[in-house]
Write a protein that holds these residues in place. Structure first.
Motif, PDB file in Angstrom:
ATOM      1  N   ILE A  32      83.718 111.403  27.119  1.00 22.33           N
ATOM      2  CA  ILE A  32      82.920 111.851  28.265  1.00 22.33           C
ATOM      3  C   ILE A  32      81.978 110.738  28.721  1.00 22.33           C
ATOM      4  O   ILE A  32      81.854 110.471  29.923  1.00 22.33           O
ATOM      5  CB  ILE A  32      82.148 113.130  27.918  1.00 22.33           C
ATOM      6  N   ALA A  33      81.329 110.078  27.773  1.00 22.65           N
ATOM      7  CA  ALA A  33      80.410 108.997  28.118  1.00 22.65           C
ATOM      8  C   ALA A  33      81.153 107.858  28.817  1.00 22.65           C
ATOM      9  O   ALA A  33      80.664 107.303  29.813  1.00 22.65           O
ATOM     10  CB  ALA A  33      79.704 108.490  26.870  1.00 22.65           C
ATOM     11  N   SER A  34      82.326 107.504  28.326  1.00 25.51           N
ATOM     12  CA  SER A  34      83.116 106.431  28.951  1.00 25.51           C
ATOM     13  C   SER A  34      83.556 106.819  30.359  1.00 25.51           C
ATOM     14  O   SER A  34      83.532 105.988  31.278  1.00 25.51           O
ATOM     15  CB  SER A  34      84.341 106.118  28.104  1.00 25.51           C
ATOM     16  N   THR A  35      83.952 108.076  30.535  1.00 29.05           N
ATOM     17  CA  THR A  35      84.387 108.543  31.851  1.00 29.05           C
ATOM     18  C   THR A  35      83.236 108.511  32.848  1.00 29.05           C
ATOM     19  O   THR A  35      83.406 108.085  33.999  1.00 29.05           O
ATOM     20  CB  THR A  35      84.966 109.960  31.741  1.00 29.05           C
ATOM     21  N   LEU A  36      82.059 108.955  32.417  1.00 28.60           N
ATOM     22  CA  LEU A  36      80.900 108.925  33.308  1.00 28.60           C
ATOM     23  C   LEU A  36      80.492 107.498  33.652  1.00 28.60           C
ATOM     24  O   LEU A  36      80.114 107.202  34.799  1.00 28.60           O
ATOM     25  CB  LEU A  36      79.728 109.676  32.678  1.00 28.60           C
ATOM     26  N   GLU A  37      80.581 106.605  32.680  1.00 26.32           N
ATOM     27  CA  GLU A  37      80.259 105.203  32.947  1.00 26.32           C
ATOM     28  C   GLU A  37      81.259 104.595  33.925  1.00 26.32           C
ATOM     29  O   GLU A  37      80.870 103.862  34.848  1.00 26.32           O
ATOM     30  CB  GLU A  37      80.256 104.421  31.640  1.00 26.32           C
ATOM     31  N   LEU A  38      82.542 104.907  33.756  1.00 31.68           N
ATOM     32  CA  LEU A  38      83.565 104.417  34.676  1.00 31.68           C
ATOM     33  C   LEU A  38      83.347 104.974  36.080  1.00 31.68           C
ATOM     34  O   LEU A  38      83.478 104.241  37.074  1.00 31.68           O
ATOM     35  CB  LEU A  38      84.958 104.793  34.174  1.00 31.68           C
ATOM     36  N   ALA A  39      83.008 106.246  36.178  1.00 33.07           N
ATOM     37  CA  ALA A  39      82.754 106.852  37.490  1.00 33.07           C
ATOM     38  C   ALA A  39      81.568 106.175  38.170  1.00 33.07           C
ATOM     39  O   ALA A  39      81.612 105.894  39.378  1.00 33.07           O
ATOM     40  CB  ALA A  39      82.505 108.344  37.339  1.00 33.07           C
ATOM     41  N   GLY A  40      80.508 105.890  37.424  1.00 32.89           N
ATOM     42  CA  GLY A  40      79.348 105.215  37.993  1.00 32.89           C
ATOM     43  C   GLY A  40      79.671 103.805  38.445  1.00 32.89           C
ATOM     44  O   GLY A  40      79.247 103.362  39.517  1.00 32.89           O
TER      45      GLY A  40
END
Length: 64
Positions: A32-40
């Motif tokens: 989840i953290a990686s996905t949110l970082e990628l989205a940002g």
């Protein structure tokens, strides 16, 4: 059930890091953290590309 809740509140036991549920929690949390970082990062890149396409050198700045 109240007696069970009171027992759990007074004597919490730490969860061992080797349990499958704890490992799954860590894996999902990292995903989840990686996905949110990628989205940002993707959002920021798109905004930057849009800014550069509007203000970063078109026909009006070729004379400089």
């Amino acid at each position: 059930m109240k007696w069970l809740a009171e027992m759990v509140e007074t004597a919490p036991a730490p969860i061992d890091s080797d349990t499958p549920y704890r490992q799954w929690e860590t894996l999902v949390s990292d995903a989840i953290a990686s996905t949110l970082e990628l989205a940002g990062t993707t959002r920021d890149s798109l905004y930057e590309m849009g800014f550069h396409s509007l203000y970063g050198g078109g026909w009006w700045s070729q004379n400089e």
